[in-house]
Design a protein around this motif. Sequence first.
Motif, PDB file in Angstrom:
ATOM      1  N   ILE A  55       0.819  -1.199   0.000  1.00 51.80           N
ATOM      2  CA  ILE A  55       0.000   0.000   0.000  1.00 51.80           C
ATOM      3  C   ILE A  55       0.860   1.259   0.000  1.00 51.80           C
ATOM      4  CG2 ILE A  55      -1.819   1.245   1.243  1.00 51.80           C
ATOM      5  CD1 ILE A  55      -2.616  -1.515   2.425  1.00 51.80           C
ATOM      6  N   ILE A  56       0.474   2.207  -0.837  1.00 55.90           N
ATOM      7  CA  ILE A  56       1.091   3.532  -0.826  1.00 55.90           C
ATOM      8  C   ILE A  56       0.275   4.354   0.167  1.00 55.90           C
ATOM      9  CG2 ILE A  56       1.678   5.584  -2.166  1.00 55.90           C
ATOM     10  CD1 ILE A  56       1.675   3.684  -4.661  1.00 55.90           C
ATOM     11  N   THR A  57       0.870   4.620   1.312  1.00 56.91           N
ATOM     12  CA  THR A  57       0.173   5.310   2.395  1.00 56.91           C
ATOM     13  C   THR A  57       0.356   6.818   2.288  1.00 56.91           C
ATOM     14  OG1 THR A  57       2.081   5.248   3.851  1.00 56.91           O
ATOM     15  CG2 THR A  57       0.576   3.346   3.944  1.00 56.91           C
ATOM     16  N   SER A  58      -0.392   7.529   3.094  1.00 57.58           N
ATOM     17  CA  SER A  58      -0.265   8.974   3.176  1.00 57.58           C
ATOM     18  C   SER A  58       1.151   9.363   3.599  1.00 57.58           C
ATOM     19  CB  SER A  58      -1.287   9.521   4.177  1.00 57.58           C
ATOM     20  OG  SER A  58      -1.121  10.900   4.362  1.00 57.58           O
ATOM     21  N   ALA A  59       1.708   8.666   4.594  1.00 59.06           N
ATOM     22  CA  ALA A  59       3.060   8.984   5.075  1.00 59.06           C
ATOM     23  C   ALA A  59       4.108   8.766   3.985  1.00 59.06           C
ATOM     24  CB  ALA A  59       3.389   8.147   6.308  1.00 59.06           C
ATOM     25  N   VAL A  60       3.985   7.681   3.236  1.00 58.38           N
ATOM     26  CA  VAL A  60       4.918   7.390   2.140  1.00 58.38           C
ATOM     27  C   VAL A  60       4.824   8.482   1.079  1.00 58.38           C
ATOM     28  CG1 VAL A  60       5.304   5.809   0.195  1.00 58.38           C
ATOM     29  CG2 VAL A  60       5.031   4.894   2.506  1.00 58.38           C
ATOM     30  N   LEU A  61       3.610   8.860   0.732  1.00 60.88           N
ATOM     31  CA  LEU A  61       3.399   9.883  -0.289  1.00 60.88           C
ATOM     32  C   LEU A  61       3.923  11.245   0.177  1.00 60.88           C
ATOM     33  CD1 LEU A  61       2.187  10.350  -3.093  1.00 60.88           C
ATOM     34  CD2 LEU A  61       0.054  10.947  -1.953  1.00 60.88           C
ATOM     35  N   LYS A  62       3.613  11.620   1.402  1.00 58.11           N
ATOM     36  CA  LYS A  62       4.073  12.902   1.938  1.00 58.11           C
ATOM     37  C   LYS A  62       5.594  12.976   1.974  1.00 58.11           C
ATOM     38  CE  LYS A  62       0.000  14.166   4.573  1.00 58.11           C
ATOM     39  NZ  LYS A  62      -0.647  14.250   5.878  1.00 58.11           N
ATOM     40  N   ALA A  63       6.245  11.891   2.351  1.00 57.55           N
ATOM     41  CA  ALA A  63       7.716  11.872   2.378  1.00 57.55           C
ATOM     42  C   ALA A  63       8.276  12.075   0.973  1.00 57.55           C
ATOM     43  CB  ALA A  63       8.214  10.555   2.973  1.00 57.55           C
ATOM     44  N   ALA A  64       7.677  11.422  -0.018  1.00 55.88           N
ATOM     45  CA  ALA A  64       8.153  11.545  -1.404  1.00 55.88           C
ATOM     46  C   ALA A  64       7.930  12.951  -1.944  1.00 55.88           C
ATOM     47  CB  ALA A  64       7.461  10.522  -2.293  1.00 55.88           C
ATOM     48  N   LEU A  65       6.863  13.597  -1.497  1.00 60.05           N
ATOM     49  CA  LEU A  65       6.509  14.927  -2.004  1.00 60.05           C
ATOM     50  C   LEU A  65       7.050  16.073  -1.146  1.00 60.05           C
ATOM     51  CD1 LEU A  65       2.800  14.190  -2.965  1.00 60.05           C
ATOM     52  CD2 LEU A  65       4.674  14.663  -4.548  1.00 60.05           C
ATOM     53  N   SER A  66       7.802  15.764  -0.111  1.00 61.85           N
ATOM     54  CA  SER A  66       8.219  16.778   0.864  1.00 61.85           C
ATOM     55  C   SER A  66       9.012  17.936   0.256  1.00 61.85           C
ATOM     56  CB  SER A  66       9.018  16.135   1.998  1.00 61.85           C
ATOM     57  OG  SER A  66      10.233  15.605   1.495  1.00 61.85           O
ATOM     58  N   LYS A  67       9.741  17.694  -0.799  1.00 61.03           N
ATOM     59  CA  LYS A  67      10.548  18.753  -1.408  1.00 61.03           C
ATOM     60  C   LYS A  67      10.011  19.186  -2.772  1.00 61.03           C
ATOM     61  CE  LYS A  67      14.591  17.217   1.048  1.00 61.03           C
ATOM     62  NZ  LYS A  67      15.795  16.434   1.029  1.00 61.03           N
ATOM     63  N   CYS A  68       8.784  18.796  -3.068  1.00 60.66           N
ATOM     64  CA  CYS A  68       8.211  19.108  -4.373  1.00 60.66           C
ATOM     65  C   CYS A  68       7.564  20.487  -4.375  1.00 60.66           C
ATOM     66  CB  CYS A  68       7.171  18.058  -4.753  1.00 60.66           C
ATOM     67  SG  CYS A  68       7.907  16.442  -5.014  1.00 60.66           S
ATOM     68  N   SER A  69       7.557  21.074  -5.547  1.00 64.54           N
ATOM     69  CA  SER A  69       6.976  22.393  -5.746  1.00 64.54           C
ATOM     70  C   SER A  69       5.506  22.268  -6.127  1.00 64.54           C
ATOM     71  CB  SER A  69       7.751  23.115  -6.854  1.00 64.54           C
ATOM     72  OG  SER A  69       7.102  24.282  -7.239  1.00 64.54           O
ATOM     73  N   ALA A  70       4.641  23.017  -5.444  1.00 62.51           N
ATOM     74  CA  ALA A  70       3.203  22.973  -5.724  1.00 62.51           C
ATOM     75  C   ALA A  70       2.888  23.365  -7.161  1.00 62.51           C
ATOM     76  CB  ALA A  70       2.464  23.896  -4.753  1.00 62.51           C
ATOM     77  N   GLU A  71       3.732  24.193  -7.773  1.00 65.06           N
ATOM     78  CA  GLU A  71       3.499  24.624  -9.156  1.00 65.06           C
ATOM     79  C   GLU A  71       3.604  23.481 -10.156  1.00 65.06           C
ATOM     80  OE1 GLU A  71       6.128  26.390  -7.348  1.00 65.06           O
ATOM     81  OE2 GLU A  71       4.541  27.628  -6.511  1.00 65.06           O
TER      82      GLU A  71
END
Length: 182
Positions: free
Chosen positions: A41-57
């Motif tokens: 399962i791809i969890t919220s925590a896994v996803l948030k960690a992967a996206l932590s340095k991503c730009s909202a744009e």
Amino acid sequence: ISLHEVMRGGLLPATLVTVTPVPGKDVKDKYDPLPRAEDLIITSAVLKAALSKCSAEFLSALVIRTLPNGADKLTRDYSKVAPPYFSVEAMEDINMLGVQHLLVDMPSIDRLDDEGKLTNHRLFWDVPHGSKYVERPSPKTVTELIYVPETVPDGNYLLNLQVAAFTGDAAPSHPILYRVSP
């Protein structure tokens, strides 16, 4: 609902992230039907960690690559190997980020044997649980069974989501990522 009625062309700001799904026995996130111990399962925590340095744009489109990422994904028989899927919380996070186009290297964003509930598809497209009809088509798209080689680094891209001119709610596509220099 025809895909071409709701989809706009052009280059889309996109983010590519790589995630490692978590065994179902270690997951506190929800899914309907209930996750099994052997699920991935791809969890919220896994996803948030992967996206932590991503730009909202660059979150108009989100491209998810799962690990392990061997070339066998190109010919894998998913009736013999259960693929990962998203938890409800992870899909809610994707919606809160404003993602309009979700591209994944799995055959579905839902568990393959989900009793026909399509929990995550319904969440992503804002379709009420159990409903078979929508008032208006969603402009959001899901592209499944993509393959992103490991030579393509995580980061910001422009996505050209080339879709075949079929009339229907699904069509083959040829997504192309163009790297954006920092």
